[in-house]
Write a protein that holds these residues in place. Structure first.
Motif, PDB file in Angstrom:
ATOM      1  N   VAL A   1       0.832  -1.215   0.000  1.00 34.29           N
ATOM      2  CA  VAL A   1       0.000   0.000   0.000  1.00 34.29           C
ATOM      3  C   VAL A   1       0.861   1.257   0.000  1.00 34.29           C
ATOM      4  CG1 VAL A   1      -1.724   1.308   1.297  1.00 34.29           C
ATOM      5  CG2 VAL A   1      -1.902  -1.185   1.132  1.00 34.29           C
ATOM      6  N   ASP A   2       1.948   1.250   0.746  1.00 38.00           N
ATOM      7  CA  ASP A   2       2.799   2.442   0.825  1.00 38.00           C
ATOM      8  C   ASP A   2       3.410   2.770  -0.536  1.00 38.00           C
ATOM      9  OD1 ASP A   2       2.258   2.706   3.508  1.00 38.00           O
ATOM     10  OD2 ASP A   2       4.074   1.653   4.160  1.00 38.00           O
ATOM     11  N   LEU A   3       3.838   1.747  -1.269  1.00 41.84           N
ATOM     12  CA  LEU A   3       4.377   1.970  -2.613  1.00 41.84           C
ATOM     13  C   LEU A   3       3.302   2.576  -3.511  1.00 41.84           C
ATOM     14  CD1 LEU A   3       6.447   1.650  -4.925  1.00 41.84           C
ATOM     15  CD2 LEU A   3       5.556  -0.681  -5.245  1.00 41.84           C
ATOM     16  N   GLY A   4       2.107   1.993  -3.503  1.00 39.80           N
ATOM     17  CA  GLY A   4       1.037   2.512  -4.339  1.00 39.80           C
ATOM     18  C   GLY A   4       0.705   3.951  -4.022  1.00 39.80           C
ATOM     19  N   ASP A   5       0.637   4.303  -2.744  1.00 37.68           N
ATOM     20  CA  ASP A   5       0.302   5.668  -2.366  1.00 37.68           C
ATOM     21  C   ASP A   5       1.407   6.650  -2.764  1.00 37.68           C
ATOM     22  OD1 ASP A   5      -2.103   4.805  -1.399  1.00 37.68           O
ATOM     23  OD2 ASP A   5      -1.538   4.898   0.717  1.00 37.68           O
ATOM     24  N   ALA A   6       2.660   6.222  -2.635  1.00 38.48           N
ATOM     25  CA  ALA A   6       3.777   7.087  -3.039  1.00 38.48           C
ATOM     26  C   ALA A   6       3.743   7.327  -4.543  1.00 38.48           C
ATOM     27  CB  ALA A   6       5.104   6.456  -2.625  1.00 38.48           C
ATOM     28  N   GLU A   7       3.477   6.274  -5.318  1.00 33.55           N
ATOM     29  CA  GLU A   7       3.378   6.440  -6.769  1.00 33.55           C
ATOM     30  C   GLU A   7       2.190   7.330  -7.128  1.00 33.55           C
ATOM     31  OE1 GLU A   7       5.492   2.343  -8.378  1.00 33.55           O
ATOM     32  OE2 GLU A   7       3.309   2.381  -8.152  1.00 33.55           O
ATOM     33  N   GLY A   8       1.110   7.206  -6.378  1.00 33.35           N
ATOM     34  CA  GLY A   8      -0.039   8.059  -6.623  1.00 33.35           C
ATOM     35  C   GLY A   8       0.283   9.534  -6.435  1.00 33.35           C
ATOM     36  N   ARG A   9       1.063   9.854  -5.423  1.00 35.52           N
ATOM     37  CA  ARG A   9       1.447  11.255  -5.197  1.00 35.52           C
ATOM     38  C   ARG A   9       2.327  11.764  -6.335  1.00 35.52           C
ATOM     39  NH1 ARG A   9       1.688   9.169   0.130  1.00 35.52           N
ATOM     40  NH2 ARG A   9       3.936   8.788  -0.025  1.00 35.52           N
ATOM     41  N   THR A  10       3.230  10.913  -6.818  1.00 32.45           N
ATOM     42  CA  THR A  10       4.077  11.309  -7.949  1.00 32.45           C
ATOM     43  C   THR A  10       3.234  11.556  -9.194  1.00 32.45           C
ATOM     44  OG1 THR A  10       5.964  10.063  -7.095  1.00 32.45           O
ATOM     45  CG2 THR A  10       5.976  10.581  -9.443  1.00 32.45           C
ATOM     46  N   GLY A  11       2.277  10.661  -9.449  1.00 35.22           N
ATOM     47  CA  GLY A  11       1.414  10.824 -10.611  1.00 35.22           C
ATOM     48  C   GLY A  11       0.576  12.086 -10.538  1.00 35.22           C
ATOM     49  N   ARG A  12       0.058  12.376  -9.347  1.00 36.14           N
ATOM     50  CA  ARG A  12      -0.744  13.592  -9.182  1.00 36.14           C
ATOM     51  C   ARG A  12       0.100  14.831  -9.487  1.00 36.14           C
ATOM     52  NH1 ARG A  12      -5.829  16.249  -8.559  1.00 36.14           N
ATOM     53  NH2 ARG A  12      -5.200  18.348  -8.003  1.00 36.14           N
ATOM     54  N   ALA A  13       1.306  14.870  -9.003  1.00 29.12           N
ATOM     55  CA  ALA A  13       2.166  16.026  -9.252  1.00 29.12           C
ATOM     56  C   ALA A  13       2.458  16.176 -10.745  1.00 29.12           C
ATOM     57  CB  ALA A  13       3.468  15.883  -8.463  1.00 29.12           C
ATOM     58  N   TRP A  14       2.653  15.055 -11.444  1.00 27.78           N
ATOM     59  CA  TRP A  14       2.933  15.108 -12.880  1.00 27.78           C
ATOM     60  C   TRP A  14       1.726  15.659 -13.652  1.00 27.78           C
ATOM     61  CZ3 TRP A  14       7.004  14.866 -16.025  1.00 27.78           C
ATOM     62  CH2 TRP A  14       6.771  14.696 -17.396  1.00 27.78           C
ATOM     63  N   VAL A  15       0.542  15.190 -13.313  1.00 25.09           N
ATOM     64  CA  VAL A  15      -0.656  15.661 -14.001  1.00 25.09           C
ATOM     65  C   VAL A  15      -0.883  17.143 -13.724  1.00 25.09           C
ATOM     66  CG1 VAL A  15      -3.181  15.449 -14.038  1.00 25.09           C
ATOM     67  CG2 VAL A  15      -1.759  13.399 -14.138  1.00 25.09           C
ATOM     68  N   GLU A  16      -0.675  17.577 -12.501  1.00 24.92           N
ATOM     69  CA  GLU A  16      -0.827  18.999 -12.193  1.00 24.92           C
ATOM     70  C   GLU A  16       0.099  19.851 -13.053  1.00 24.92           C
ATOM     71  OE1 GLU A  16      -0.074  19.442  -8.051  1.00 24.92           O
ATOM     72  OE2 GLU A  16      -2.117  18.901  -7.442  1.00 24.92           O
ATOM     73  N   ALA A  17       1.305  19.356 -13.284  1.00 29.63           N
ATOM     74  CA  ALA A  17       2.296  20.145 -14.015  1.00 29.63           C
ATOM     75  C   ALA A  17       2.124  20.075 -15.533  1.00 29.63           C
ATOM     76  CB  ALA A  17       3.704  19.668 -13.638  1.00 29.63           C
ATOM     77  N   HIS A  18       1.562  18.961 -16.049  1.00 28.38           N
ATOM     78  CA  HIS A  18       1.610  18.734 -17.496  1.00 28.38           C
ATOM     79  C   HIS A  18       0.268  18.433 -18.157  1.00 28.38           C
ATOM     80  CE1 HIS A  18       6.011  18.571 -17.420  1.00 28.38           C
ATOM     81  NE2 HIS A  18       5.891  17.878 -16.309  1.00 28.38           N
ATOM     82  N   HIS A  19      -0.775  18.198 -17.383  1.00 26.47           N
ATOM     83  CA  HIS A  19      -2.029  17.746 -18.005  1.00 26.47           C
ATOM     84  C   HIS A  19      -3.257  18.441 -17.412  1.00 26.47           C
ATOM     85  CE1 HIS A  19      -0.045  14.687 -20.398  1.00 26.47           C
ATOM     86  NE2 HIS A  19       0.675  14.399 -19.330  1.00 26.47           N
TER      87      HIS A  19
END
Length: 370
Positions: free
Chosen positions: A331-349
Motif C-alpha cells: 500500500v505504501d508503494l502505491g500511495d507514493a506512486e499516486g502522489r508522484t502521478g498527481r504532481a505530474w498531471v498537475e504540471a503537465h495535463h
C-alpha cells in the motif's frame, strides 16, 4: 481566451473518452462565447449534457467502419454543414475524419484529431487501406491535432505528412482533488466494499482496452494477494464474453457517470491497452493520486513517468502479473506512486491548458483565411 466562431464538431461515436472529450470541449467553447454544434449519433446522457449547456446537436448516424453507408453519411453531413454554416470544422476519430475531409476538402478551416490512428486498430489489407487514406487525407486538413508526442511521431514514421500540432490530453484538476486521509475508506463504504486490495480498470469493454488480459492473470493475482478484487468499469461489445468467464474476484460494474468514487476506493488502476492516443482514464486515475499499471503503447509512457506506476510490455502476462501483485501487496508503494502521478498531471495535463491551446488554434486558422 474568447471565441466568436461557429464551430462544428463531428464524430461517429460518443462512447468512452472521445465522447467525454467532445462534450467537455464543446461546453468550454460555449462558455468562451462560441456558437457550437456537434454532429454525432443520437441518444445517450452526453447529448443531454450538451443540449443543457447550449450546444446544438445534429444526429449523424455514422458507422465506425467504411462501407456501403458512406454515401448516406456524406449526404447527411453535407446537410448539417449547410444548415449550421460552421466557420471551423473539428473532426474527431477515423470515420468522421474520412467523411469530413472528403466533403470539405479544405474549403473551410478543418482540424483532424485522430484520438489514436485508425491503422493501429487494423491488420492486413484493412490496415494498409487505412494508412493509405491517412497519408492522402492529411492534405485535406489545415492541421492534424494529436493528443501526444507519440501520436505525432508515429504518424510521421508511417508517412503521414501534415501540419501537426500536439496538445496533450488534460483533466479537470478541480474535479479530481488531492485525496485526504480517510477518503479511500469513505469511498469503499459508499460503494459497499470491504478493505480487500482493489484494482480498478476504467474503459470501454473492447479489444482495444484488452480487459481479457487482466482476467487471464487474475487467478494468479489472487494466489499471491489473497482476496484481491478487480472491478471493470464500463460497457461495450466484449461484456458478454468477459462475464461468461466468471473469474473469481472480478466484478463487471457496468457504465457509470462519475468514476471518482471508484478511483478513490482503488488500491491501483490498471489498463492493459493494445493501443491508445493518450488515455483520459489513466490521467484521471493519476489526478486522483492512484498508482497505475499500463502497457507500453503510444501515449502511455509519456504519462506514466518513473515513480508513478509501472509500464509493462503489451501481451506479456508475466510482466502484468508482477506489476499488479507488487502494488496490491504494498500500500505504501502505491500511495507514493499516486502522489508522484498527481504532481505530474498537475504540471503537465491541466485541461485548461489544452482547451486554451485549441481556442488559440481556431483563432490562428481564422486569421490565416483573412
Amino acid at each position: 481566451m474568447l471565441l466568436t466562431q461557429r464551430v462544428l464538431h463531428v464524430c461517429e461515436s460518443t462512447v468512452g473518452g472521445v465522447g467525454v472529450f467532445i462534450r467537455d470541449l464543446a461546453l468550454d467553447q460555449v462558455h468562451r462565447g462560441a456558437t457550437v454544434a456537434v454532429a454525432v449519433p443520437g441518444g445517450g446522457p452526453l447529448l443531454d449534457d450538451l443540449l443543457a449547456g447550449g450546444v446544438r446537436v445534429f444526429p449523424w448516424d455514422a458507422r465506425p467502419e467504411p462501407g456501403p453507408s458512406l454515401p448516406r453519411e456524406l449526404v447527411r453531413l453535407t446537410r448539417i454543414i449547410d444548415a449550421f454554416g460552421p466557420e471551423v470544422i473539428h473532426l474527431h476519430s477515423s470515420k468522421a475524419g474520412l467523411v469530413g475531409r472528403l466533403l470539405v476538402r479544405g474549403r473551410r478551416p478543418t482540424i483532424m484529431q485522430p484520438h489514436s490512428w485508425s491503422f493501429f486498430a487494423k491488420t492486413g489489407r484493412v490496415r494498409d487501406a487505412a494508412l493509405l487514406w491517412e497519408r492522402v487525407g492529411s492534405r485535406l486538413a489545415d492541421v492534424v491535432l494529436c493528443v501526444s508526442e507519440d501520436e505525432r511521431r508515429l504518424g510521421g514514421v508511417e508517412g503521414v505528412r501534415a501540419e501537426f500540432r500536439v496538445l496533450p490530453n488534460g483533466v479537470d484538476l478541480a474535479s479530481f482533488t488531492r485525496p485526504a486521509p480517510g477518503d479511500r475508506g469513505a469511498a469503499r463504504l459508499r460503494l459497499g466494499l470491504g478493505d480487500e486490495p482493489l484494482a480498478v480498470c476504467l474503459g470501454r469493454l473492447h479489444r482495444q482496452k484488452n480487459q481479457a488480459a487482466l482476467l487471464d492473470v487474475w487467478p494468479d493475482v489472487r494466489a499471491a494477494v489473497p482476496g484481491a478484487r478487480l472491478a471493470l468499469i464500463g460497457d461495450g461489445p466484449d461484456r458478454r464474453d468477459l462475464a461468461a468467464r466468471e473469474v473469481e474476484g472480478v466484478e463487471l460494474v457496468g457504465q457509470i457517470d462519475d468514476p471518482r468514487s471508484w478511483l478513490a476506493a482503488a488500491s491501483l488502476v490498471v489498463q492493459p491497452s493494445r493501443w491508445e492516443g493518450m488515455s483520459l482514464s489513466v490521467l484521471e486515475a493519476m489526478a486522483a493520486a492512484r498508482s497505475v499499471v499500463v502497457t507500453d503503447v503510444p501515449g502511455m509512457r509519456e504519462v506514466v513517468v518513473d515513480g508513478a506506476g509501472a509500464v509493462v510490455a503489451p501481451e506479456q502476462p508475466a510482466e502484468l502479473l508482477a506489476a499488479v501483485v507488487r502494488r496490491l501487496g504494498d500500500v505504501d508503494l502505491g500511495d507514493a506512486e499516486g502522489r508522484t502521478g498527481r504532481a505530474w498531471v498537475e504540471a503537465h495535463h491541466d485541461r485548461r491548458v489544452q482547451f486554451d491551446g485549441i481556442a488559440a488554434l481556431y483563432d490562428e486558422l481564422e486569421r490565416r483565411r483573412k
